[in-house]
Write a protein that holds these residues in place. Structure first.
Motif, PDB file in Angstrom:
ATOM      1  N   ALA A 290       0.809  -1.226   0.000  1.00 45.83           N
ATOM      2  CA  ALA A 290       0.000   0.000   0.000  1.00 45.83           C
ATOM      3  C   ALA A 290       0.835   1.266   0.000  1.00 45.83           C
ATOM      4  CB  ALA A 290      -0.914   0.005   1.220  1.00 45.83           C
ATOM      5  N   GLY A 291       2.148   1.127   0.198  1.00 45.17           N
ATOM      6  CA  GLY A 291       3.020   2.303   0.243  1.00 45.17           C
ATOM      7  C   GLY A 291       2.823   3.129   1.490  1.00 45.17           C
ATOM      8  N   VAL A 292       2.520   2.457   2.614  1.00 51.86           N
ATOM      9  CA  VAL A 292       2.338   3.173   3.876  1.00 51.86           C
ATOM     10  C   VAL A 292       3.308   2.634   4.925  1.00 51.86           C
ATOM     11  CG1 VAL A 292      -0.090   3.655   3.400  1.00 51.86           C
ATOM     12  CG2 VAL A 292       0.512   1.643   4.759  1.00 51.86           C
ATOM     13  N   LYS A 293       3.583   3.460   5.909  1.00 49.03           N
ATOM     14  CA  LYS A 293       4.406   3.063   7.045  1.00 49.03           C
ATOM     15  C   LYS A 293       3.498   2.768   8.235  1.00 49.03           C
ATOM     16  CE  LYS A 293       8.155   6.096   5.506  1.00 49.03           C
ATOM     17  NZ  LYS A 293       8.971   7.311   5.838  1.00 49.03           N
ATOM     18  N   PRO A 294       3.996   2.045   9.239  1.00 45.48           N
ATOM     19  CA  PRO A 294       3.156   1.747  10.403  1.00 45.48           C
ATOM     20  C   PRO A 294       2.523   2.981  11.025  1.00 45.48           C
ATOM     21  CG  PRO A 294       5.122   0.399  10.469  1.00 45.48           C
ATOM     22  CD  PRO A 294       5.295   1.339   9.312  1.00 45.48           C
ATOM     23  N   GLU A 295       3.254   4.065  11.103  1.00 45.29           N
ATOM     24  CA  GLU A 295       2.712   5.269  11.738  1.00 45.29           C
ATOM     25  C   GLU A 295       1.626   5.941  10.893  1.00 45.29           C
ATOM     26  OE1 GLU A 295       6.931   6.323  10.173  1.00 45.29           O
ATOM     27  OE2 GLU A 295       5.902   4.613  11.128  1.00 45.29           O
ATOM     28  N   ASP A 296       1.470   5.538   9.626  1.00 42.94           N
ATOM     29  CA  ASP A 296       0.419   6.094   8.774  1.00 42.94           C
ATOM     30  C   ASP A 296      -0.950   5.456   9.042  1.00 42.94           C
ATOM     31  OD1 ASP A 296       2.290   7.691   7.404  1.00 42.94           O
ATOM     32  OD2 ASP A 296       2.746   6.060   6.002  1.00 42.94           O
TER      33      ASP A 296
END
Length: 413
Positions: A290-296
């Motif tokens: 998804a192109g996201v980081k955990p904090e997103d």
């Protein structure tokens, strides 16, 4: 890469016979669990379940056709009709001719299996209802959707136990991304409300049984008093569509299906791997996709079955995959209200994620009176009351018998 969005939703669940009814009940923290009415539960240790209520198949399909369907198929056809109506595709024969179906079904027509075996043995092996096989096999729900609405693309059934609905949506996402489809109906369906299923899961010591005096309190994910999951049922169908295709026809867009990850424990027939590493691997893969980081990630809809092994194990997965961000993650298990809908669990919870993004709301985990911190349940599970807040990225996770792990990530458009 081609983007994929949700443009229609249909749902029949233990807390509502439409998408709107289901979401409003979940927002309000309303339980759909009660004493069993579908069959005589007197001989059984487990007396309660999360049943679909007041369902009338004739509202969604020809009654003559419905008489040849098991309950899971009827629920699937109903959810599909609602999703197609919602996406304004019901009468679009040109689009439906090339639309595909990806449906997750864990078991199929269990009540047909039970009743047909009864006929088989009582007749000294000479009689069985003629529609036994066409009603009970798992693929027939998707086939009935195809026949009812004139859908002529590929029709697939995914059976990965409790991850079936999640994996169906993930496979549909990949099919649209690679260009095989512009539109897919994706989701899950299940109905196992019968004594055969009750006993089958009870002998595995998987079902809650000690709350017959107040069944609404029986599904209590992450709570110290949890004693097993509650059998649910239903169907949830999402219309997934390539983004430009959706825009070109003026479709309303609920959210983007942004990522999918899957893994297999390779560990045990019914228990998750207690180290959480392989489940966490699916979470990490979905976020990368998804192109996201955990904090997103704002919200995680947990598998949260209300069993000791799942709830502590899933929490461990979140710690591994999210690291320090796990402590800031908003988590809830809507199974506290809907029970565990098996093959429909992942699709129902994907729907919840989409609505959470659309309306800016974190649903509660009801019956969470005392988190089992000593048992490893030490995160924020949104106890008993939902939260109004912006949700830009939501994730759902489901983990099935046999070690099937499936994760979906949704984004706000």
């Amino acid at each position: 890469m081609r983007r994929v969005v949700v443009t229609g939703m249909g749902c029949v669940s233990p807390v509502g016979n439409s998408a709107d009814e289901t979401w409003e009940a979940i927002k309000a923290g309303k339980s759909g669990i009660g004493l069993i009415t579908r069959y005589d539960a007197t001989p059984f240790k487990v007396k309660y379940a999360a049943e679909v209520k007041d369902f009338d198949a004739s509202k969604y399909m020809d009654p003559k056709a419905a008489r040849k369907m098991a309950m899971f198929s009827k629920l699937a056809v109903a959810a599909a009709k609602m999703a197609l109506d919602d996406s304004n595709l019901t009468d679009n024969k040109e689009v439906l001719n090339d639309t595909s179906i990806f449906l997750g079904v864990g078991i199929g027509g269990f009540e047909v299996t039970e009743s047909s075996l009864k006929s088989y043995f009582e007749s000294n092996f000479t009689r069985i209802p003629p529609m036994t096989i066409p009603e009970l096999i798992p693929n027939e729900a998707a086939a009935n959707i195809s026949m009812t609405f004139g859908i002529h693309g590929a029709t697939h059934t995914i059976a990965t136990a409790c991850a079936s609905g999640t994996d169906a949506i993930g496979d549909a996402l990949d099919s649209i991304r690679c260009g095989r489809n512009d539109v897919v109906l994706a989701g899950g369906a299940e109905s196992t409300q019968n004594g055969f299923s009750n006993l089958g899961f009870a002998v595995l010591q998987a079902l809650s049984s000690k709350w017959a005096d107040d069944p609404t309190k029986s599904s209590r994910p992450f709570d110290k008093q949890r004693d097993g999951f509650v059998m649910g049922e239903g169907s949830t169908i999402l219309v997934l569509e390539e983004y430009e295709h959706a825009k070109a026809r003026g479709a309303k867009i609920y959210a983007e299906v942004a990522g999918y990850g899957a893994s297999s424990d390779g560990y045990h027939l019914t228990a998750p791997n207690p180290d959480g590493l392989i489940g966490a691997k699916a979470m990490t893969a979905a976020m990368k996709d998804a192109g996201v980081k955990p904090e997103d990630v704002t919200y995680y809809n947990a598998h949260g079955t209300s069993t000791h092994l799942n709830d502590s194990g899933e929490t461990k997965m979140l710690h591994i995959a999210f690291g320090d961000a796990a402590k800031k993650l908003h988590i809830s298990s809507t199974k506290s209200m809907t029970g565990h809908c098996l093959g429909n669990a992942g699709s129902l919870e994907a729907f919840v994620c989409v609505k959470s993004i659309q309306e800016g709301f974190i649903p509660p985990t009801i019956n969470l009176d005392e988190p089992d911190v000593e048992g490893g349940c030490d995160l924020d599970y949104t106890p008993n009351k939902g939260i109004d807040m912006d949700v830009n990225v939501a994730m759902s996770g489901n983990f099935g018998f046999g070690g099937h792990n499936g994760i979906l990530v949704f984004k706000k458009i």
